[in-house]
Design a protein around this motif. Structure first.
Motif, PDB file in Angstrom:
ATOM      1  N   TYR A  52       1.233  -1.085   3.353  1.00 61.31           N
ATOM      2  CA  TYR A  52       0.368  -2.285   3.420  1.00 61.31           C
ATOM      3  C   TYR A  52      -0.880  -2.049   2.512  1.00 61.31           C
ATOM      4  O   TYR A  52      -1.145  -3.223   1.862  1.00 61.31           O
ATOM      5  CB  TYR A  52       0.024  -2.373   4.957  1.00 61.31           C
ATOM      6  N   TRP A  53      -1.375  -1.225   2.595  1.00 57.08           N
ATOM      7  CA  TRP A  53      -2.753  -0.947   1.885  1.00 57.08           C
ATOM      8  C   TRP A  53      -2.348  -1.043   0.159  1.00 57.08           C
ATOM      9  O   TRP A  53      -3.040  -1.791  -0.387  1.00 57.08           O
ATOM     10  CB  TRP A  53      -3.267   0.572   1.784  1.00 57.08           C
ATOM     11  N   LYS A  54      -1.287  -0.509  -0.265  1.00 53.80           N
ATOM     12  CA  LYS A  54      -1.072  -0.453  -1.600  1.00 53.80           C
ATOM     13  C   LYS A  54      -0.488  -2.157  -2.200  1.00 53.80           C
ATOM     14  O   LYS A  54      -0.924  -2.558  -2.975  1.00 53.80           O
ATOM     15  CB  LYS A  54       0.178   0.354  -1.866  1.00 53.80           C
ATOM     16  N   ASN A  55       0.306  -2.549  -1.098  1.00 50.09           N
ATOM     17  CA  ASN A  55       0.607  -4.069  -1.350  1.00 50.09           C
ATOM     18  C   ASN A  55      -0.773  -5.028  -1.654  1.00 50.09           C
ATOM     19  O   ASN A  55      -0.596  -5.780  -2.272  1.00 50.09           O
ATOM     20  CB  ASN A  55       1.515  -4.734  -0.326  1.00 50.09           C
ATOM     21  N   LYS A  56      -1.281  -4.965  -0.416  1.00 50.11           N
ATOM     22  CA  LYS A  56      -2.507  -5.912  -0.361  1.00 50.11           C
ATOM     23  C   LYS A  56      -3.588  -5.376  -1.540  1.00 50.11           C
ATOM     24  O   LYS A  56      -3.921  -6.589  -2.100  1.00 50.11           O
ATOM     25  CB  LYS A  56      -3.392  -5.513   1.021  1.00 50.11           C
ATOM     26  N   HIS A  57      -3.832  -4.304  -1.646  1.00 49.86           N
ATOM     27  CA  HIS A  57      -4.609  -4.071  -3.078  1.00 49.86           C
ATOM     28  C   HIS A  57      -4.001  -4.298  -4.319  1.00 49.86           C
ATOM     29  O   HIS A  57      -4.771  -4.812  -5.130  1.00 49.86           O
ATOM     30  CB  HIS A  57      -5.393  -2.480  -2.920  1.00 49.86           C
ATOM     31  N   TRP A  58      -2.659  -4.019  -4.466  1.00 45.35           N
ATOM     32  CA  TRP A  58      -2.271  -4.524  -5.588  1.00 45.35           C
ATOM     33  C   TRP A  58      -2.317  -5.794  -5.768  1.00 45.35           C
ATOM     34  O   TRP A  58      -2.529  -6.373  -7.184  1.00 45.35           O
ATOM     35  CB  TRP A  58      -0.733  -3.887  -5.684  1.00 45.35           C
ATOM     36  N   ASP A  59      -2.054  -6.685  -5.012  1.00 46.04           N
ATOM     37  CA  ASP A  59      -2.249  -8.078  -5.152  1.00 46.04           C
ATOM     38  C   ASP A  59      -3.551  -8.427  -5.430  1.00 46.04           C
ATOM     39  O   ASP A  59      -3.717  -9.335  -6.530  1.00 46.04           O
ATOM     40  CB  ASP A  59      -1.903  -8.953  -3.837  1.00 46.04           C
ATOM     41  N   GLU A  60      -4.642  -7.677  -5.026  1.00 42.88           N
ATOM     42  CA  GLU A  60      -6.031  -8.159  -5.168  1.00 42.88           C
ATOM     43  C   GLU A  60      -6.271  -7.642  -6.701  1.00 42.88           C
ATOM     44  O   GLU A  60      -7.175  -8.320  -7.591  1.00 42.88           O
ATOM     45  CB  GLU A  60      -6.911  -7.265  -4.413  1.00 42.88           C
TER      46      GLU A  60
END
Length: 59
Positions: free
Chosen positions: A22-30
């Motif tokens: 979750y952390w990586k997906n959310k931050h990758w998008d940001e």
């Protein structure tokens, strides 16, 4: 580097389901949105600064 972020950090940050995925997906998008203005794209090797704060005084 982004690829070296550990699950323990994603739990401390406390977002979503606390998983590293979750952390990586959310931050990758940001990061993708932020870097677009500069004509850049995120990379697994990009440097990410992770900070920890400790509350030392309470009123």
């Amino acid at each position: 580097p982004f690829f070296s972020i550990r699950e323990s950090y994603s739990k401390i940050e406390g977002e979503g389901d606390l998983s590293l995925t979750y952390w990586k997906n959310k931050h990758w998008d940001e990061y993708t949105k932020e870097l677009e203005a500069f004509g850049r794209v995120p990379r697994e090797s990009m440097i990410v600064v992770c900070e920890y704060f400790e509350k030392v005084f309470e009123r």
